[in-house]
Design a protein around this motif. Structure first.
Motif, PDB file in Angstrom:
ATOM      1  N   SER A  79       0.839  -1.196   0.000  1.00 42.61           N
ATOM      2  CA  SER A  79       0.000   0.000   0.000  1.00 42.61           C
ATOM      3  C   SER A  79       0.881   1.257   0.000  1.00 42.61           C
ATOM      4  O   SER A  79       2.110   1.177   0.107  1.00 42.61           O
ATOM      5  CB  SER A  79      -0.915   0.002   1.221  1.00 42.61           C
ATOM      6  OG  SER A  79      -0.146   0.038   2.414  1.00 42.61           O
ATOM      7  N   CYS A 128      -8.560  -0.895  -2.689  1.00 42.93           N
ATOM      8  CA  CYS A 128      -9.288   0.350  -2.866  1.00 42.93           C
ATOM      9  C   CYS A 128     -10.751   0.101  -2.531  1.00 42.93           C
ATOM     10  O   CYS A 128     -11.210  -1.051  -2.563  1.00 42.93           O
ATOM     11  CB  CYS A 128      -9.153   0.871  -4.301  1.00 42.93           C
ATOM     12  SG  CYS A 128      -9.739  -0.277  -5.561  1.00 42.93           S
ATOM     13  N   SER A 174      -7.139  -6.078  -5.831  1.00 42.23           N
ATOM     14  CA  SER A 174      -6.395  -5.619  -4.658  1.00 42.23           C
ATOM     15  C   SER A 174      -5.139  -6.452  -4.391  1.00 42.23           C
ATOM     16  O   SER A 174      -4.460  -6.220  -3.379  1.00 42.23           O
ATOM     17  CB  SER A 174      -7.299  -5.673  -3.417  1.00 42.23           C
ATOM     18  OG  SER A 174      -8.460  -4.894  -3.606  1.00 42.23           O
ATOM     19  N   ASN A 227      -2.258   2.983  -3.065  1.00 39.88           N
ATOM     20  CA  ASN A 227      -3.610   2.721  -2.572  1.00 39.88           C
ATOM     21  C   ASN A 227      -3.628   2.339  -1.089  1.00 39.88           C
ATOM     22  O   ASN A 227      -2.661   2.523  -0.351  1.00 39.88           O
ATOM     23  CB  ASN A 227      -4.307   1.658  -3.415  1.00 39.88           C
ATOM     24  CG  ASN A 227      -4.566   2.145  -4.844  1.00 39.88           C
ATOM     25  OD1 ASN A 227      -4.679   3.349  -5.073  1.00 39.88           O
ATOM     26  ND2 ASN A 227      -4.644   1.225  -5.777  1.00 39.88           N
TER      27      ASN A 227
END
Length: 444
Positions: A77, A118, A126, A152
């Protein structure tokens, strides 16, 4: 012999522990060899190679070669942008902890998954499959260098689901190592990640949870990871994940169940075989078992490096001249997964019968002691003789007289006269003349 070989196996690790354990070993009790001390432990370890039992193999720096499948599940992330390259280095170092061999069907395999997420994104959107399970380290290094940049939000459960699908398709012992710097922010909450982890653990997958950075939640990591948390949970407040790499060694030892060497504690094949097996990860799980050839039975776990395989019955011998040829494997989960067969765990127990022990010699016949004649009454002792009267005391010694002066030396004597010269010897008398001839006899 039994005690010497057993102690030799554990001389490098747990010598004091084995000294307490060995007297419970049935064979040692039969041999009456429970008189043990720590001094004997190290002494026997020094001479153990003579008995044929190798010492324990040090596995501290040895890559794992067990038939296991491991998937790294790494946070990708936006919060780990600063740690992106550190995470890549961590992945490569983790690959180096396994002895990968693409030409070996039983080689360990490593796969890599990253996750971000997200709002409203699916698991597929993801997660990123960096590398499927493979035993090719070169391909893994290249895939790590080519992975997507961090971006993200964080969906931990998404990464766990993709990794679980990869591991559930295998028939090996499986481990998942999850790394994250925080908690789940999309696709559900931390409870979603904990629920998915519980389902995966129920299928037999072991999970290690690694947290790094200042926003980690230790309790969430413990709920995600397998037990015990002292092995499967590690965290570091630093963003440098290399700090936790060394802490993962217990994880490798826990999932890397290997039998590296074995030696027979029994001497002859007509006895139920008893074998000591050394390796690592042998005390993990429940329901340790041994497999000697085709026989399977419960094992006696001494510690993580030592297991005793005491067969309840003898083995079938095809050719007594070749002895009992056995292969040894260990399982720590009740027989679902077995250690790999290696040369060190193959052994032969000879079938030569031991020399019979001769019976003890009978005691010599007892000879009665000679009979003494009856004793006569003691003779009366003679009357004591009167002691003679003491002599009168001797007079005191007179003082010594002075010694006379030494005599004067005699005057020198005249030399004796010389004898006259000897006269020549008289001449020898002439020889006697021959007698005259006899007259002729008278004529008639």
């Amino acid at each position: 012999m039994i005690l010497k070989q057993l102690v030799n196996q554990s001389a490098q690790k747990g010598c004091r522990e084995v000294s307490a354990y060995v007297c419970f070993h049935s064979a040692a009790k039969r041999m009456g060899q429970c008189h043990f001390s720590l001094l004997w432990c190290f002494l026997l370890a020094a001479i153990g190679t003579v008995a044929g039992c190798p010492n324990l193999i040090d596995t501290s720096d040895k890559p794992c070669f067990a038939s296991v499948d491991v998937v790294l599940v790494v946070d990708n992330s936006a919060s780990v942008v600063s740690a992106f390259y550190n995470l890549s280095s961590f992945m490569k170092d983790w690959v180096d902890k396994f002895e990968l061999d693409p030409g070996d069907s039983e080689s360990p395999r490593v796969g890599i998954v990253t996750f971000n997420g997200c709002p409203g994104c699916s698991v597929a959107d993801s997660t990123q499959l960096v590398s499927p399970l493979t035993a090719n380290s070169t391909e893994l290094y290249l895939a790590i260098d080519a992975r997507q940049a961090a971006t993200n939000a964080t969906c931990i459960s998404c990464g766990l689901e993709l990794a679980g699908a990869m591991l559930n398709a295998t028939e090996r012992f499986s481990l998942m190592v999850m790394l994250s710097d925080g908690t789940q922010t999309v696709g559900g909450t931390d409870q979603k990640a904990i629920f998915v982890a519980e389902q995966l653990r129920d299928t037999g997958i072991a999970i290690a949870a690694i947290g790094f950075g200042e926003y980690i939640d230790e309790l969430v990591l413990q709920d995600i990871a397998s037990a015990p948390s002292s092995v499967y949970v590690h965290s570091s407040a630093s963003a440098d994940v290399s700090d936790v790499l060394a802490a993962l060694d217990p994880v490798v030892d826990a999932i890397c169940v290997e039998a590296l060497s074995a030696c027979a504690l029994t001497s002859y094949c007509h006895e139920p075989p008893s074998v000591a097996v050394s390796g690592r990860g042998l005390d993990t799980g429940n329901g340790a078992q041994c497999r000697l050839g085709t026989m399977e039975f419960d094992a006696e776990v001494v510690n993580a490096s030592l297991v005793l395989c005491n067969s309840p019955s003898t083995v079938d011998i095809d050719d007594p001249s070749l002895g009992a040829q056995l292969t040894v494997q260990v399982s720590v989960d009740g027989g679902s997964y077995w250690t790999r067969l290696v040369s060190g765990t193959s052994l032969t127990i000879p079938c030569v019968s031991p020399m019979p022990i001769p019976p003890p010699l009978p005691p010599p016949p007892s000879v009665p002691p000679p009979q003494l004649p009856p004793s006569s009454p003691p003779l009366p002792s003679p009357p004591p003789t009167p002691s003679p009267p003491s002599p009168p005391p001797s007079p005191p010694p007179s003082p010594p007289r002075p010694s006379p002066p030494p005599p004067s030396p005699p005057p020198p004597s005249e030399p004796p006269p010389s004898p006259p010269p000897s006269s020549p010897p008289p001449p020898s008398p002439p020889p006697p003349s021959p007698p005259p001839p006899s007259p002729p006899p008278p004529s008639p």
